[in-house]
Design a protein around this motif. Structure first.
Motif, mmCIF file in Angstrom:
data_model
loop_
_atom_site.group_PDB
_atom_site.id
_atom_site.type_symbol
_atom_site.label_atom_id
_atom_site.label_comp_id
_atom_site.label_asym_id
_atom_site.label_seq_id
_atom_site.Cartn_x
_atom_site.Cartn_y
_atom_site.Cartn_z
ATOM 1 N N LYS A 226 0.359 -72.881 -44.949
ATOM 2 C CA LYS A 226 1.625 -73.613 -44.904
ATOM 3 C C LYS A 226 1.632 -74.696 -45.971
ATOM 4 O O LYS A 226 0.560 -75.125 -46.421
ATOM 5 C CB LYS A 226 1.764 -74.284 -43.536
ATOM 6 N N ASN A 228 1.440 -78.190 -47.614
ATOM 7 C CA ASN A 228 0.806 -79.464 -47.262
ATOM 8 C C ASN A 228 -0.493 -79.382 -46.456
ATOM 9 O O ASN A 228 -0.959 -80.384 -45.955
ATOM 10 C CB ASN A 228 1.792 -80.353 -46.472
ATOM 11 N N GLY A 230 -3.238 -78.460 -47.775
ATOM 12 C CA GLY A 230 -4.323 -78.827 -48.694
ATOM 13 C C GLY A 230 -4.782 -77.691 -49.587
ATOM 14 O O GLY A 230 -5.910 -77.694 -50.072
ATOM 15 N N THR A 253 4.211 -76.564 -54.601
ATOM 16 C CA THR A 253 3.637 -75.451 -55.338
ATOM 17 C C THR A 253 4.620 -74.291 -55.242
ATOM 18 O O THR A 253 4.577 -73.521 -54.308
ATOM 19 C CB THR A 253 2.283 -75.062 -54.727
ATOM 20 N N LEU A 347 -10.300 -85.856 -40.710
ATOM 21 C CA LEU A 347 -9.379 -86.575 -39.837
ATOM 22 C C LEU A 347 -9.695 -86.343 -38.358
ATOM 23 O O LEU A 347 -9.070 -86.940 -37.485
ATOM 24 C CB LEU A 347 -7.931 -86.136 -40.114
HETATM 25 P P1 GDP Z 1 -0.649 -77.826 -50.391
HETATM 26 O O1 GDP Z 1 0.825 -78.059 -50.270
HETATM 27 O O2 GDP Z 1 -1.149 -76.934 -49.301
HETATM 28 O O3 GDP Z 1 -1.104 -77.386 -51.728
HETATM 29 O O4 GDP Z 1 -1.346 -79.258 -50.072
HETATM 30 P P2 GDP Z 1 -1.887 -80.362 -51.081
HETATM 31 O O5 GDP Z 1 -3.190 -79.963 -51.638
HETATM 32 O O6 GDP Z 1 -0.811 -80.758 -52.019
HETATM 33 O O7 GDP Z 1 -2.225 -81.538 -50.059
HETATM 34 C C1 GDP Z 1 -1.213 -82.103 -49.222
HETATM 35 C C2 GDP Z 1 -1.678 -83.458 -48.741
HETATM 36 O O8 GDP Z 1 -2.819 -83.326 -47.917
HETATM 37 C C3 GDP Z 1 -2.066 -84.404 -49.871
HETATM 38 O O9 GDP Z 1 -1.618 -85.691 -49.555
HETATM 39 C C4 GDP Z 1 -3.582 -84.336 -49.874
HETATM 40 O O10 GDP Z 1 -4.176 -85.507 -50.354
HETATM 41 C C5 GDP Z 1 -3.867 -84.152 -48.395
HETATM 42 N N1 GDP Z 1 -5.170 -83.496 -48.169
HETATM 43 C C6 GDP Z 1 -5.608 -82.343 -48.707
HETATM 44 N N2 GDP Z 1 -6.841 -82.045 -48.274
HETATM 45 C C7 GDP Z 1 -7.202 -83.043 -47.423
HETATM 46 C C8 GDP Z 1 -8.379 -83.312 -46.643
HETATM 47 O O11 GDP Z 1 -9.378 -82.569 -46.640
HETATM 48 N N3 GDP Z 1 -8.365 -84.420 -45.880
HETATM 49 C C9 GDP Z 1 -7.297 -85.281 -45.850
HETATM 50 N N4 GDP Z 1 -7.382 -86.327 -45.100
HETATM 51 N N5 GDP Z 1 -6.187 -85.051 -46.581
HETATM 52 C C10 GDP Z 1 -6.115 -83.963 -47.355
#
Ligand code: GDP
Length: 466
Positions: A226, A228, A230, A253, A347
Motif C-alpha cells: 500500500k 506509505n 515504506g 510513487t 514503532l
Molecule cells: P511508500 O509510499 O510505500 O514508498 O513509502 P515511503 O518509503 O515513501 O515511506 C512513507 C513514510 O514512512 C515516510 O515518512 C518514511 O520515512 C516512513 N517510513 C518508512 N520506513 C519506515 C520505518 O521502518 N520506520 C518508520 N518509523 N518510518 C518509516
C-alpha cells in the motif's frame, strides 16, 4: 545476420566514445594491408607495435600513434587485423574512422568482430558470449566467472559430456548391428550404468551453470504494498542511496522505478511498484498496469506491510490480499513466490512482533524490518539469496546464460528418457536417438549446432567494436 562471413573489411571504434588518453580503431578483413600501406605508408611488422604518423588520402597527418598488425589466421577474428591507437579525441577518431571508410571499409555491426572469431573457429559460442559477459560484469565474482568461461572451462565440460555421449552412442549402435548374433549388450546393465554416470555428470554441470546464470542474469524482485508502508524507503535502504522519492504523501510513487543493486555478486533487479490502489488518474493507472506485469514476471515479490498499523494473520493471507486490493498477489502466494515484509517495526514495542506468526506455518515467509533504521536488512538479503539458491562462495564457477541452462535441461530430459527406454525396453534404436538429441542440445550451447537466428540474437546484443 548470416552465418557466412562476408568479405567486407569492417572497422569500429573499440574504445568508449568520448575523450580519453587513447582511442583505438580496430579493422578486420582483407583490406587491412592496403589500408596500412596508405595510412602508415608501410605494413607494420606482424605483432610489433610501431609508432607512426596516420596520414589521410591527401597526405595530411591526422594524428600519430601506435599501429599493430595481426595477420590472419593468428588474430582475434582469424582475419587480417589492424589496430590504430590514436589520441582519444572525438574529432581525431572520427577523421580516422572516415579515412578507413574512404579506403573501402564498412562500419562493423555490434559484435561483428566476435562473430567473425566464432565463424572462423577461433572460439566457440560460450566463449564469445563470455567476452560480452566479462565486459558487462557487475561484480568481481561475475568477472572472474566470465573469465573462466572465456578460458574454456564451461566448453570443456560440455565437450567431455558430448564425447561420452558419442562413445555410448557408437557402442549402442554397434549392439544394434550385432543383435542378430545374440550379443546382448544392452541388457547387461553396463550401458545403463554408463548412461546414469553421464546423467550424474550433467547434473553437476547444471548445478554450476545455474549459479553462473544467477551471476549473469540475477534475480528480479518486485516491491509491492500500500502507499506509505515504506516501499521507497526499503528500496533506498537496500540500494544504499537515495533513488526513490520518499515522502509521507500517499501515492507519490506513480510510476514503477527500477533499481539494480548487488548482493554478494548476485545482481538484484528491483522494481518498486506504484501503490496498487484503485485510481482514476491515468498516469497512476498506467503505473499499476506496469506493476502487474512486473509482478507476473518476478522471481520474488516482497509485499511490504506497515506493521505498526496492521498485521495480517498467517493463516488468512489470501483473505488479506483480497480485502486490501492485492488480489493479483494471490497467484504468487500460491506459487510460493511471495514474501511478507513487516516494516516499521521500530514503532512496535520490543518483542511485540508478531506472536501469531511464531508457531503457525505460513504460506509465505515473514521478515521483520525497519527500512528507516536499517534493521533486518541483512536477513532480507540472505533470504533473497536463499530464494534463488545462490551460493556466493561457490568455487570454480563459470558464467552462464539462461539459454545454456535451458539447453542443459533439455539434454537431461533426453538422457533420462534414454535411460528409461534402456531399462524398460532395451530399445537400442530409441536410446541412440535420444542420445543424438541430447548431443544436439549440448551442441547448441557451444555453437556446434546453431541457427542464424540464434547467432543473430546473441551477437546483436554485443556492443560495437567487440
Ligand atoms: P511508500 O509510499 O510505500 O514508498 O513509502 P515511503 O518509503 O515513501 O515511506 C512513507 C513514510 O514512512 C515516510 O515518512 C518514511 O520515512 C516512513 N517510513 C518508512 N520506513 C519506515 C520505518 O521502518 N520506520 C518508520 N518509523 N518510518 C518509516
Amino acid at each position: 545476420m548470416s552465418s557466412l562471413i562476408d568479405s567486407d573489411t569492417i572497422c569500429a571504434l573499440a574504445t568508449p566514445p568520448g575523450r580519453g588518453g587513447v582511442g583505438i580503431i580496430r579493422i578486420s578483413g582483407p583490406l587491412c594491408r592496403t589500408m596500412a600501406e596508405k595510412i602508415l605508408r608501410r605494413l607494420p611488422r606482424p605483432r610489433y607495435a610501431v609508432y607512426s604518423d596516420f596520414n589521410d588520402l591527401s597526405g595530411a597527418v591526422v594524428d600519430s600513434g601506435i599501429a599493430l598488425f595481426f595477420p590472419g589466421p593468428d588474430s582475434f577474428t582469424g582475419e587480417d587485423v589492424l589496430e590504430l591507437q590514436a589520441h582519444g579525441g572525438y574529432f581525431v577518431l572520427e577523421r580516422l574512422l572516415n579515412l578507413v571508410l574512404e579506403l573501402g571499409g564498412r562500419l562493423a555491426r555490434p559484435g561483428e568482430f566476435s562473430e567473425r572469431a566464432f565463424l572462423n573457429n577461433k572460439m566457440d559460442l560460450t566463449q564469445a558470449e563470455a567476452i560480452a559477459d566479462l565486459i558487462d560484469s557487475c561484480s568481481a565474482q561475475a568477472a572472474r566467472s566470465a573469465l573462466r568461461t572465456l578460458q574454456g572451462e564451461f566448453s570443456n565440460l560440455i565437450h567431455n559430456l558430448v564425447e561420452e555421449i558419442t562413445a555410448l552412442r557408437v557402442y549402442i549402435e554397434a549392439s544394434i548391428d550385432f543383435s542378430e548374433e545374440d550379443i546382448d549388450f544392452l541388457s547387461a546393465g553396463k550401458t545403463s550404468q554408463r548412461l546414469s554416470t553421464i546423467i550424474a555428470q550433467l547434473d553437476g554441470v547444471i548445478a554450476q551453470a545455474k549459479q553462473g546464470a544467477i551471476l549473469k542474469e540475477g534475480m528480479s524482485v518486485v516491491i509491492a504494498g500500500k502507499p506509505n508502508v515504506g516501499k521507497s524507503s526499503l528500496l533506498n535502504a537496500l540500494a544504499g542511496r537515495e533513488s526513490a522519492i520518499v515522502t509521507d504523501i500517499a501515492g507519490t510513487t506513480r510510476d514503477i522505478l527500477h533499481e539494480q543493486i548487488g548482493i554478494d555478486g548476485m545482481p538484484l533487479h528491483i522494481t518498486d511498484t506504484a501503490g496498487l490502489r484503485n485510481s482514476t488518474d491515468p498516469v497512476e493507472q498506467e503505473g499499476i498496469r506496469r506493476a502487474l506485469k512486473a509482478i507476473s514476471e518476478a522471481d520474488r515479490i516482497l509485499l511490504i506491510i506497515d506493521a505498526a498499523s496492521e498485521q495480517p494473520a498467517p493463516d488468512q493471507l489470501a483473505e488479506y490480499l483480497h480485502s486490501t486490493g492485492f488480489a493479483q498477489l494471490e497467484e504468487p502466494l500460491k506459487k510460493g513466490r511471495l514474501s511478507l515484509i513487516f516494516n516499521k517495526i521500530d514503532l512496535l514495542a520490543p518483542n511485540s512482533l508478531p506472536t501469531s506468526w511464531q508457531d503457525k506455518p505460513a504460506d509465505a515467509p515473514l521478515l521483520a524490518v525497519s527500512a528507516k533504521h536499517q534493521y533486518g536488512l541483512q536477513a532480507l538479503r540472505e533470504h533473497l539469496k536463499q530464494c534463488m539458491g545462490y551460493q556466493a562462495d561457490a568455487e570454480g564457477g563459470f558464467i552462464a546464460r539462461s539459454r545454456h541452462l535451458e539447453a542443459l535441461r533439455k539434454a537431461r530430459l533426453e538422457l533420462a528418457r534414454g535411460l528409461e527406454q534402456l531399462d524398460r525396453h532395451q530399445a537400442g534404436e530409441l536410446v541412440a536417438e535420444d542420445l543424438r538429441h541430447a548431443h544436439q542440445y549440448l551442441g547448441e550451447i557451444t555453437g556446434e549446432f546453431s541457427t542464424d537466428e540464434l547467432l543473430g540474437r546473441i551477437f546483436s546484443s554485443f556492443c560495437v567494436g567487440k
